[in-house]
Enzyme design. Structure first.
Site, short mmCIF file in Angstrom:
data_model
loop_
_atom_site.label_atom_id
_atom_site.label_comp_id
_atom_site.label_asym_id
_atom_site.label_seq_id
_atom_site.Cartn_x
_atom_site.Cartn_y
_atom_site.Cartn_z
N CYS A 61 22.11 17.61 -26.83
CA CYS A 61 21.76 16.46 -26.01
C CYS A 61 22.15 16.53 -24.53
O CYS A 61 21.33 16.23 -23.67
CB CYS A 61 22.30 15.18 -26.63
SG CYS A 61 23.97 15.26 -27.23
N HIS A 64 25.25 10.18 -21.92
CA HIS A 64 25.79 11.49 -22.25
C HIS A 64 25.76 12.51 -21.11
O HIS A 64 25.61 13.71 -21.33
CB HIS A 64 25.11 12.08 -23.49
CG HIS A 64 26.09 12.77 -24.39
ND1 HIS A 64 25.86 13.02 -25.71
CD2 HIS A 64 27.35 13.25 -24.15
CE1 HIS A 64 26.90 13.62 -26.25
NE2 HIS A 64 27.83 13.78 -25.31
#
Length: 463
Positions: A87, A142
């Site tokens: 990710c 993130h």
């Protein structure tokens, strides 16, 4: 053949493309009687959704009626690649238009309390669209869990979401406006988290319906743990994972319905995709490998549907190779805005793919495991040099086992045809060497690829 670095889109080229696209769009829209406002852009990004999880991509285990309808009303990109197979680097690539090795975000994922993040001065699509656009990031981020690495430090007017995956602790729900010294923090309601993200997205659309906007709706599902909201729990034969995917499907429907209710249906390009392939659950749809694998497609090649009535032809399908790094130059081109100065762009303007079903503008796509180039994909061919074996990223290249795949005939990457196409193999190896020459100087850490001991078996290098 041009070197890879020179094939990366220059910012002057993107600006020229943007001006041409704006002129053409204005003329076409005037002829059709369509609004001349700048287009809105919405990216709905899932976390760990598999290629085979949606009906539009051949999935049968989970019911996804709204996404299947979105596909019928828009374009299915069958050969779309996430910028990475995990990710953090994938999200960095989507936001910046660059492979993550350029931004320093390629080395794995960020964990709670990590000292760094995406540098504040690194160009992003949100910053590029300012000041014309209202911008919001809603959902999982993130790319850094504190200032100066939050969305509001990267061109977003507002942020409502979580700083990393929802399996990481402690998990705060953060909310901030541009200029805030620090985000406001509250506790996470896990079963209703995706619903909260959707409600915030609907509110943003309503509040900004009279001006162009760019909205990231980056859901944190179906990443484990799978915690569907109550109304979807137990509804899917595919278990909790299926429940969550059905919930995602309904969220997409709500966003599209909100756009239509606000009269923005034809003014808004909506992209639906995933940050990487499936993890422990989910279907890779017959593709080889999964999230955080080696150089094979299952970790990178994910569903992608793009919809904008009147601009993208309904029911269109394209096998042009494209990647998440393409959205930054594409959005800038379609909005008629210049890119901010910065490093070379690896992404390309794919507006011709989306609006005219044109050919890919890419000569090749480069696949990385962290900072290591592990594969090269052209429109027809794929050359893979590394895969995980046990705990090591093993080199196939130095073992003398060249892995060349004909992606038109062998989507599952099951049979190397290197022995049948030595000329193609040589060309792909040359592409890979050019990619290494381009990106090795940007490396910040050691290579993960392990060089094997020399084999004692005669003829082992034969394909």
């Amino acid at each position: 053949m041009a070197k890879l670095g020179r094939s990366a889109v220059g910012r002057r080229e993107v600006l020229a493309s943007a001006l041409a696209a704006t002129t053409l769009s204005t003329a076409v829209n005037a002829a059709r009687g369509i609004s001349r406002r700048k287009p809105n852009f919405v990216i709905i990004l899932c976390d760990d959704l598999g290629y085979g999880d949606l009906g539009a991509f051949g999935g049968t285990a989970i019911k996804t009626p709204r996404l299947d309808r979105m596909a019928r009303e828009g374009m299915v990109l069958t050969d779309y690649y996430a910028p990475a197979s995990v990710c953090t680097p994938s999200r960095a690539g989507m936001l910046t238009g660059c492979y993550a090795v350029r931004s320093g975000m390629a080395r794995g994922v960020l964990y709670p309390g990590a000292p760094g993040g995406l540098k504040q001065d690194f160009p992003t699509v949100a910053r590029a669209l300012k000041p014309d656009y209202a911008t919001a990031h809603i959902g999982k981020w993130h790319l850094g869990d504190h200032a100066p690495f939050l969305p509001t430090d990267h061109g977003f007017d507002e942020y409502f979401g979580i700083p990393y995956s929802h399996d990481m602790l402690p998990l705060p729900l953060q909310e901030a406006k541009a200029g805030d010294a620090a985000p406001r923090v509250s506790s996470v309601d896990y079963p209703n988290l995706q619903q909260q993200f959707c409600a915030q997205a609907e509110s943003f659309i309503e509040r900004n319906q009279d001006r162009p906007f760019f909205l990231n709706l980056w859901l944190s599902a179906p990443h484990l743990p799978e915690i569907p909201t109550k109304s979807f729990a137990g509804r899917s034969a595919a278990g909790a994972y299926g429940d969550v995917v059905m919930e995602i499907d309904s969220i997409v429907g709500r966003v599209l319905d909100k756009l239509k209710a606000c009269g923005l249906d034809r003014d808004t390009m909506v992209v639906f995709t995933s940050d990487n392939g499936p993890w422990f659950e989910g279907s890779a749809g017959g593709l080889r490998q999964r999230k955080n694998g080696g150089g094979f497609d299952g970790g990178y090649r994910v569903p992608c549907i793009v919809r904008q009535p009147g601009t993208i032809r309904a029911g269109a399908r394209s096998d042009a190779i494209v990647m998440g790094i393409d959205f930054m130059p594409t959005f800038c081109s379609m909005a008629g805005v210049a890119l901010p100065p910065g490093p070379p762009l690896d992404g390309r303007d794919i507006s011709s793919v989306l609006t005219r079903n044109g050919a890919t503008p890419h000569q090749e796509l480069v696949l990385f495991v962290e900072e290591d180039v592990v594969a090269i994909r052209t429109q027809r061919w794929k050359y893979v040099i590394a895969d995980w074996y046990g705990r090591t990223l093993d080199t196939l290249e130095k073992r003398g086992w060249p892995q060349l795949y004909d992606m038109q005939a062998d989507r599952s990457e099951s049979y190397s045809v290197a022995s049948l196409h030595p000329d193609v193999l040589a060309a792909m190896q040359a592409r890979l060497q050019r990619a290494r020459a381009e990106f090795e100087p940007l490396r910040r850490g050691k290579s993960n690829i392990v060089t094997p001991r020399q084999s004692k078996i005669p003829g082992i290098i034969k394909d």
